[in-house]
Design a protein around this motif. Structure first.
Motif, PDB file in Angstrom:
ATOM      1  N   ILE A 267       4.688  -5.286   5.087  1.00 35.43           N
ATOM      2  CA  ILE A 267       4.481  -5.062   3.496  1.00 35.43           C
ATOM      3  C   ILE A 267       5.195  -3.722   3.072  1.00 35.43           C
ATOM      4  O   ILE A 267       5.043  -3.192   1.919  1.00 35.43           O
ATOM      5  N   GLY A 268       6.120  -3.238   4.033  1.00 38.06           N
ATOM      6  CA  GLY A 268       6.863  -2.186   3.472  1.00 38.06           C
ATOM      7  C   GLY A 268       6.244  -0.864   3.178  1.00 38.06           C
ATOM      8  O   GLY A 268       5.325  -0.515   4.039  1.00 38.06           O
ATOM      9  N   ASP A 269       6.676  -0.364   1.973  1.00 42.53           N
ATOM     10  CA  ASP A 269       6.048   1.000   1.884  1.00 42.53           C
ATOM     11  C   ASP A 269       4.708   1.231   1.476  1.00 42.53           C
ATOM     12  O   ASP A 269       4.124   2.115   1.333  1.00 42.53           O
ATOM     13  N   ASP A 270       3.969  -0.049   1.315  1.00 43.63           N
ATOM     14  CA  ASP A 270       2.773  -0.051   0.878  1.00 43.63           C
ATOM     15  C   ASP A 270       1.573  -0.230   1.978  1.00 43.63           C
ATOM     16  O   ASP A 270       0.609  -0.051   2.064  1.00 43.63           O
ATOM     17  N   VAL A 271       2.201  -0.039   3.107  1.00 46.43           N
ATOM     18  CA  VAL A 271       1.401  -0.117   4.498  1.00 46.43           C
ATOM     19  C   VAL A 271       0.253   1.024   4.308  1.00 46.43           C
ATOM     20  O   VAL A 271      -0.907   0.637   4.793  1.00 46.43           O
ATOM     21  N   GLU A 272       0.686   2.281   4.124  1.00 55.84           N
ATOM     22  CA  GLU A 272      -0.250   3.369   4.101  1.00 55.84           C
ATOM     23  C   GLU A 272      -1.585   2.992   3.166  1.00 55.84           C
ATOM     24  O   GLU A 272      -2.737   3.265   3.560  1.00 55.84           O
ATOM     25  N   GLU A 273      -1.134   2.475   1.845  1.00 53.06           N
ATOM     26  CA  GLU A 273      -2.150   2.155   0.898  1.00 53.06           C
ATOM     27  C   GLU A 273      -3.004   1.143   1.493  1.00 53.06           C
ATOM     28  O   GLU A 273      -4.141   1.030   1.237  1.00 53.06           O
ATOM     29  N   MET A 274      -2.286   0.034   2.033  1.00 49.43           N
ATOM     30  CA  MET A 274      -3.202  -1.037   2.572  1.00 49.43           C
ATOM     31  C   MET A 274      -4.123  -0.767   3.492  1.00 49.43           C
ATOM     32  O   MET A 274      -5.331  -0.852   3.472  1.00 49.43           O
ATOM     33  N   LEU A 275      -3.630   0.094   4.355  1.00 51.51           N
ATOM     34  CA  LEU A 275      -4.587   0.764   5.490  1.00 51.51           C
ATOM     35  C   LEU A 275      -5.640   1.440   4.871  1.00 51.51           C
ATOM     36  O   LEU A 275      -6.884   1.375   5.274  1.00 51.51           O
ATOM     37  N   THR A 276      -5.506   2.152   3.840  1.00 49.76           N
ATOM     38  CA  THR A 276      -6.552   2.928   3.129  1.00 49.76           C
ATOM     39  C   THR A 276      -7.465   2.190   2.560  1.00 49.76           C
ATOM     40  O   THR A 276      -8.841   2.167   2.636  1.00 49.76           O
TER      41      THR A 276
ATOM     42  N   VAL B 102      -8.309  -1.201   3.226  1.00 48.57           N
ATOM     43  CA  VAL B 102      -8.860  -1.773   4.286  1.00 48.57           C
ATOM     44  C   VAL B 102      -9.992  -0.737   4.875  1.00 48.57           C
ATOM     45  O   VAL B 102     -11.218  -1.121   5.098  1.00 48.57           O
ATOM     46  N   ARG B 103      -9.483   0.779   5.120  1.00 50.41           N
ATOM     47  CA  ARG B 103     -10.534   1.370   5.879  1.00 50.41           C
ATOM     48  C   ARG B 103     -11.698   1.777   4.659  1.00 50.41           C
ATOM     49  O   ARG B 103     -12.869   1.718   4.969  1.00 50.41           O
ATOM     50  N   GLN B 104     -11.401   2.054   3.473  1.00 50.26           N
ATOM     51  CA  GLN B 104     -12.460   2.462   2.493  1.00 50.26           C
ATOM     52  C   GLN B 104     -13.141   1.483   1.944  1.00 50.26           C
ATOM     53  O   GLN B 104     -14.344   1.636   1.285  1.00 50.26           O
ATOM     54  N   LEU B 105     -12.591   0.214   1.634  1.00 58.03           N
ATOM     55  CA  LEU B 105     -13.067  -0.928   0.748  1.00 58.03           C
ATOM     56  C   LEU B 105     -13.765  -1.876   1.658  1.00 58.03           C
ATOM     57  O   LEU B 105     -14.721  -2.538   1.258  1.00 58.03           O
ATOM     58  N   LEU B 106     -12.954  -2.303   2.650  1.00 55.65           N
ATOM     59  CA  LEU B 106     -13.234  -3.511   3.301  1.00 55.65           C
ATOM     60  C   LEU B 106     -14.198  -3.167   4.711  1.00 55.65           C
ATOM     61  O   LEU B 106     -15.428  -3.761   4.759  1.00 55.65           O
ATOM     62  N   VAL B 107     -13.758  -2.220   5.273  1.00 53.37           N
ATOM     63  CA  VAL B 107     -14.580  -1.833   6.586  1.00 53.37           C
ATOM     64  C   VAL B 107     -16.156  -1.681   6.453  1.00 53.37           C
ATOM     65  O   VAL B 107     -16.877  -2.079   7.108  1.00 53.37           O
TER      66      VAL B 107
ATOM     67  N   LEU C 245      -5.988  -0.960  15.858  1.00 50.36           N
ATOM     68  CA  LEU C 245      -7.150   0.233  15.716  1.00 50.36           C
ATOM     69  C   LEU C 245      -6.320   1.480  15.756  1.00 50.36           C
ATOM     70  O   LEU C 245      -6.873   2.323  14.953  1.00 50.36           O
ATOM     71  N   ALA C 246      -5.612   1.726  16.624  1.00 56.59           N
ATOM     72  CA  ALA C 246      -4.719   3.000  16.830  1.00 56.59           C
ATOM     73  C   ALA C 246      -4.123   3.244  15.376  1.00 56.59           C
ATOM     74  O   ALA C 246      -4.117   4.318  14.844  1.00 56.59           O
ATOM     75  N   ARG C 247      -3.296   2.137  14.888  1.00 60.02           N
ATOM     76  CA  ARG C 247      -2.521   2.192  13.508  1.00 60.02           C
ATOM     77  C   ARG C 247      -3.458   2.633  12.284  1.00 60.02           C
ATOM     78  O   ARG C 247      -3.206   3.601  11.707  1.00 60.02           O
ATOM     79  N   LEU C 248      -4.571   2.137  12.659  1.00 58.88           N
ATOM     80  CA  LEU C 248      -5.691   2.402  11.355  1.00 58.88           C
ATOM     81  C   LEU C 248      -6.258   3.741  11.591  1.00 58.88           C
ATOM     82  O   LEU C 248      -6.528   4.499  10.544  1.00 58.88           O
ATOM     83  N   ALA C 249      -6.563   4.209  13.030  1.00 55.51           N
ATOM     84  CA  ALA C 249      -7.157   5.463  13.130  1.00 55.51           C
ATOM     85  C   ALA C 249      -5.960   6.655  12.622  1.00 55.51           C
ATOM     86  O   ALA C 249      -6.506   7.571  12.292  1.00 55.51           O
ATOM     87  N   GLU C 250      -4.683   6.396  12.664  1.00 57.59           N
ATOM     88  CA  GLU C 250      -3.640   7.356  11.945  1.00 57.59           C
ATOM     89  C   GLU C 250      -3.997   7.732  10.565  1.00 57.59           C
ATOM     90  O   GLU C 250      -3.718   9.026  10.274  1.00 57.59           O
ATOM     91  N   THR C 251      -4.872   6.906   9.765  1.00 57.23           N
ATOM     92  CA  THR C 251      -5.131   7.318   8.197  1.00 57.23           C
ATOM     93  C   THR C 251      -6.216   8.342   8.381  1.00 57.23           C
ATOM     94  O   THR C 251      -6.272   8.739   7.292  1.00 57.23           O
ATOM     95  N   TRP C 252      -6.779   8.521   9.488  1.00 62.57           N
ATOM     96  CA  TRP C 252      -7.930   9.665   9.316  1.00 62.57           C
ATOM     97  C   TRP C 252      -7.432  10.741  10.345  1.00 62.57           C
ATOM     98  O   TRP C 252      -8.400  11.711  10.213  1.00 62.57           O
ATOM     99  N   GLN C 253      -6.645  10.694  11.200  1.00 63.05           N
ATOM    100  CA  GLN C 253      -6.291  11.498  12.257  1.00 63.05           C
ATOM    101  C   GLN C 253      -4.941  12.383  11.709  1.00 63.05           C
ATOM    102  O   GLN C 253      -3.941  11.649  11.188  1.00 63.05           O
ATOM    103  N   ASP C 254      -4.878  13.702  11.837  1.00 63.40           N
ATOM    104  CA  ASP C 254      -3.796  14.341  11.531  1.00 63.40           C
ATOM    105  C   ASP C 254      -2.829  13.829  10.396  1.00 63.40           C
ATOM    106  O   ASP C 254      -1.851  13.734  10.395  1.00 63.40           O
ATOM    107  N   GLY C 255      -3.304  13.765   9.223  1.00 63.65           N
ATOM    108  CA  GLY C 255      -2.631  13.159   8.101  1.00 63.65           C
ATOM    109  C   GLY C 255      -2.385  11.889   8.130  1.00 63.65           C
ATOM    110  O   GLY C 255      -1.812  11.439   7.074  1.00 63.65           O
ATOM    111  N   GLY C 256      -2.780  10.984   9.128  1.00 59.70           N
ATOM    112  CA  GLY C 256      -2.498   9.904   9.339  1.00 59.70           C
ATOM    113  C   GLY C 256      -1.072   9.188   8.762  1.00 59.70           C
ATOM    114  O   GLY C 256      -1.094   8.589   7.745  1.00 59.70           O
TER     115      GLY C 256
END
Length: 379
Positions: free
Chosen positions: A145-154, A156-161, A174-185
């Motif tokens: 999904i290109g440049d929207d990856v970070e926003e999609m991960l967010t 997923v984490r905030q609205l769906l999880v 899981l590791a990729r998703l974890a990057e969104t809350w670790q060290d600037g993600g």
């Protein structure tokens, strides 16, 4: 029979009579006996992933399925050539119309590829907190999904999880998703195709269980240890929209919300990341493709707030597969809809997926497709 009513049906008039204007089906009450599930996902013409695959799983396991199509794919068993996303309003309307007509026991959310769709789906499921939700949002079969990856991960984490009963993810996802809350993600660099296949760019296909291609998702679903090879079978990512303000009623907000304090340090980073997601509100996290027994052994591990609930090692099955992960998450949803508790549903789903992979079929020159109806014997 009154002169104003004429029966044109081969069925008894109690069931169907024709008035001057239209047919009436009587009695006008729901007589659904088997569990009803609603799945969100792409339409795959091969039937290997997406809603077509989910409906096959539901039917094979004694349930009835409804489907909301989020995208149309052009592809075959070897891969997807193009994708046409459905307008988010159409996605929402499909779901609302179905849900106003019938009560569902469980939802399954498959691979997500559009930000507005993901937000709309999160809002919809938040209105049905009593229905189980299996979230499997990543798949290697869908284009990146290109440049929207970070926003999609967010999203997923905030609205769906936070709304999910079970989130299904491969270790890489899981590791990729974890990057969104670790060290600037930050984004992991367009990870290798094989690994990121099961990440967001990937579709349920990851779960597909491709050799590296479909990454560990499928393995999760299927007991096989093909993670290396059919990693897709072992990595399935299922998460559920946890709408912050939207689904306040459904979500058990973790203290401090998304930025909840870091969990006590766990020796196993995978467990620490899974427990972080649980702190956000989901009940269980199933991580596929974890370390199993023996050399290169693979397993699927189910986590709850208390830690490891079950750790299942599976035999390695030669692949490559497509749709293994999606088969697993759909089977979990079906067993939850039938009243199984989550640990039991996960165990039964893995056994079913293992059988579907063991009886997989090659339609053409591409990957093996799980045989979801292997328990049914043709004439």
């Amino acid at each position: 029979m009154p002169a104003s009513i004429h029966c044109y049906s081969r069925y008894p008039t109690f069931y169907q009579v024709k008035c001057r204007i239209r047919y009436l089906n009587l009695p006008a009450v729901q007589n659904q006996t088997s569990p009803l599930l609603l799945t969100f996902g792409a339409f795959d013409p091969v039937g290997a992933t997406g809603v077509t695959a989910d409906l096959a799983v539901f039917s094979a396991l004694g349930c009835n399925g409804l489907a909301v199509t989020t995208a149309l794919l052009i592809g075959d068993s070897a891969g997807v050539e193009d994708i046409q996303e459905i307008d988010p309003d159409w996605v929402a309307d499909q779901a609302r119309v179905l849900l106003e007509d019938a009560a569902v026991a469980a939802f399954k959310i498959g691979a997500l590829h559009d930000l507005e769709q993901a937000s709309a789906i999160a809002e919809i499921v938040s209105d049905y907190p009593d229905a189980a939700l299996v979230l499997d949002p990543f798949g290697s079969r869908l284009p990146e999904i290109g440049d929207d990856v970070e926003e999609m991960l967010t999203i997923v984490r905030q609205l769906l999880v936070p709304q999910a009963s079970v989130v299904v993810l491969s270790r890489d996802e899981l590791a990729r998703l974890a990057e969104t809350w670790q060290d600037g993600g930050g984004d992991s660099e367009d990870g290798a195709d094989d690994e990121d296949d099961d990440a967001i760019g990937a579709d349920v296909g990851d779960k597909d269980g491709d050799d590296g291609d479909d990454g560990g998702k499928p393995g999760a679903a299927s007991p096989p240890d093909d993670q290396a090879d059919d990693a897709a079978k072992q990595d399935v990512t299922a998460q559920r929209p946890g709408v912050s303000a939207i689904a306040a009623g459904r979500i058990a907000q973790a203290p401090g919300g998304d930025s909840a304090p870091e969990e006590e340090e766990a020796a196993d980073p995978v467990e620490a990341e899974a427990r972080h997601l649980i702190r956000l509100g989901c009940e269980f996290v199933l991580v596929t493709g974890t370390i199993g027994e023996g050399d290169g052994g693979r397993a699927n591990t189910l986590y709850s707030a208390e830690g490891v609930v079950r750790h299942d090692c599976w035999r390695h099955l030669p692949g490559p597969f497509i749709g293994a992960g999606g088969t697993l998450s759909a089977a979990i949803a079906a067993f939850l809809a039938q009243g199984a508790d989550t640990p039991q549903a996960v165990r039964l789903a893995q056994e079913y997926t293992d059988g579907a992979l063991a009886h997989a079929q090659r339609y053409g020159m591409g990957k093996l497709v799980p045989n979801r109806t292997y328990r049914m014997h043709p004439l």
